[in-house]
Design a protein around this motif. Structure first.
Motif, mmCIF file in Angstrom:
data_model
loop_
_atom_site.group_PDB
_atom_site.id
_atom_site.type_symbol
_atom_site.label_atom_id
_atom_site.label_comp_id
_atom_site.label_asym_id
_atom_site.label_seq_id
_atom_site.Cartn_x
_atom_site.Cartn_y
_atom_site.Cartn_z
ATOM 1 N N ARG A 27 0.839 -1.183 0.000
ATOM 2 C CA ARG A 27 0.000 0.000 0.000
ATOM 3 C C ARG A 27 0.879 1.239 0.000
ATOM 4 O O ARG A 27 1.899 1.281 0.693
ATOM 5 N N VAL A 28 0.486 2.239 -0.781
ATOM 6 C CA VAL A 28 1.192 3.514 -0.834
ATOM 7 C C VAL A 28 0.306 4.561 -0.192
ATOM 8 O O VAL A 28 -0.885 4.665 -0.506
ATOM 9 N N ALA A 29 0.906 5.331 0.730
ATOM 10 C CA ALA A 29 0.180 6.408 1.410
ATOM 11 C C ALA A 29 0.853 7.734 1.078
ATOM 12 O O ALA A 29 2.085 7.821 1.025
ATOM 13 N N TRP A 30 0.041 8.761 0.862
ATOM 14 C CA TRP A 30 0.561 10.086 0.552
ATOM 15 C C TRP A 30 -0.481 11.116 0.951
ATOM 16 O O TRP A 30 -1.646 10.783 1.182
ATOM 17 N N PRO A 57 -2.071 8.773 -14.132
ATOM 18 C CA PRO A 57 -2.174 10.156 -13.672
ATOM 19 C C PRO A 57 -3.212 10.278 -12.558
ATOM 20 O O PRO A 57 -4.222 9.578 -12.566
ATOM 21 N N GLY A 58 -2.951 11.135 -11.603
ATOM 22 C CA GLY A 58 -3.868 11.325 -10.476
ATOM 23 C C GLY A 58 -3.114 11.871 -9.276
ATOM 24 O O GLY A 58 -1.951 12.273 -9.389
ATOM 25 N N SER A 59 -3.762 11.869 -8.113
ATOM 26 C CA SER A 59 -3.164 12.518 -6.952
ATOM 27 C C SER A 59 -1.904 11.812 -6.453
ATOM 28 O O SER A 59 -1.008 12.448 -5.904
ATOM 29 N N LYS A 60 -1.807 10.490 -6.657
ATOM 30 C CA LYS A 60 -0.590 9.773 -6.254
ATOM 31 C C LYS A 60 0.599 10.265 -7.081
ATOM 32 O O LYS A 60 1.653 10.601 -6.538
ATOM 33 N N LEU A 61 0.422 10.310 -8.396
ATOM 34 C CA LEU A 61 1.489 10.784 -9.274
ATOM 35 C C LEU A 61 1.783 12.262 -9.007
ATOM 36 O O LEU A 61 2.939 12.685 -9.029
ATOM 37 N N THR A 71 4.766 6.953 2.013
ATOM 38 C CA THR A 71 4.974 5.800 2.889
ATOM 39 C C THR A 71 4.481 4.579 2.137
ATOM 40 O O THR A 71 3.426 4.614 1.520
ATOM 41 N N PHE A 72 5.268 3.524 2.202
ATOM 42 C CA PHE A 72 4.919 2.263 1.566
ATOM 43 C C PHE A 72 4.809 1.223 2.665
ATOM 44 O O PHE A 72 5.666 1.154 3.550
ATOM 45 N N GLU A 73 3.754 0.413 2.624
ATOM 46 C CA GLU A 73 3.549 -0.620 3.644
ATOM 47 C C GLU A 73 3.155 -1.916 2.961
ATOM 48 O O GLU A 73 2.404 -1.918 1.989
#
Length: 153
Positions: A27-30, A57-61, A71-73
């Motif tokens: 999971r990627v958190a930002w 494309p989107g808020s993660k990028l 953060t990666f979990e």
């Protein structure tokens, strides 16, 4: 049933990276520009100590391109045995654009989510790697053998 100690074990960096190599989804958190936190699952592959994943494309990028920390979990658990582990990486990520790096990373065994184009490769370079494990506890599991011949008709 008595209570069982669930003392967490801290994992060293090498163990954390080894565990990450054994699971396909993390999971990627930002945080978005407005401070809203998001967490989404990603298929990933490890490139040394760096998880690599594809995104659209989107808020993660946008967070990656803005240089905001990510953060990666990833984790795994076995409820029947009451054991689990979790690894957290924090750091900065980059959208990989160098053609030779894109080609090298694209050759890694990264399974994309089905039926969804994710053209951008992202690599998270960790500043911090931590992990915890709930160790396997001896005992606590009982089994019964029932012989069908002993059962009444």
């Amino acid at each position: 049933m008595g209570t069982m100690s669930t003392e967490l074990q801290a994992l060293d960096e090498e163990t954390c990276l080894s565990l990450l190599r054994g699971v396909p989804v993390g999971r990627v958190a930002w945080c978005a520009e407005d401070g809203t936190a998001s967490i989404l699952p990603v298929n990933f592959v490890m490139d040394g100590a760096a998880p690599v994943f594809r995104t659209a494309p989107g808020s993660k990028l946008d967070a990656v391109r803005a240089g905001r920390p990510l953060t990666f979990e990833a984790d795994d658990l076995e409820p029947a045995l009451r054991t689990a582990w979790s690894v957290l990486l924090t750091g900065t990520a980059e959208a990989v654009t160098d053609p030779s790096e894109v080609e090298r990373l694209a050759s890694l065994p990264l399974a994309p989510w089905p039926d969804s184009p994710r053209p951008f490769l992202v690599r998270l370079t960790p500043d911090k790697i931590t992990g915890r494990r709930i160790p396997l506890h001896p005992g606590g599991v009982s089994t019964e053998h029932i012989d069908p011949a002993d059962e009444s008709p």
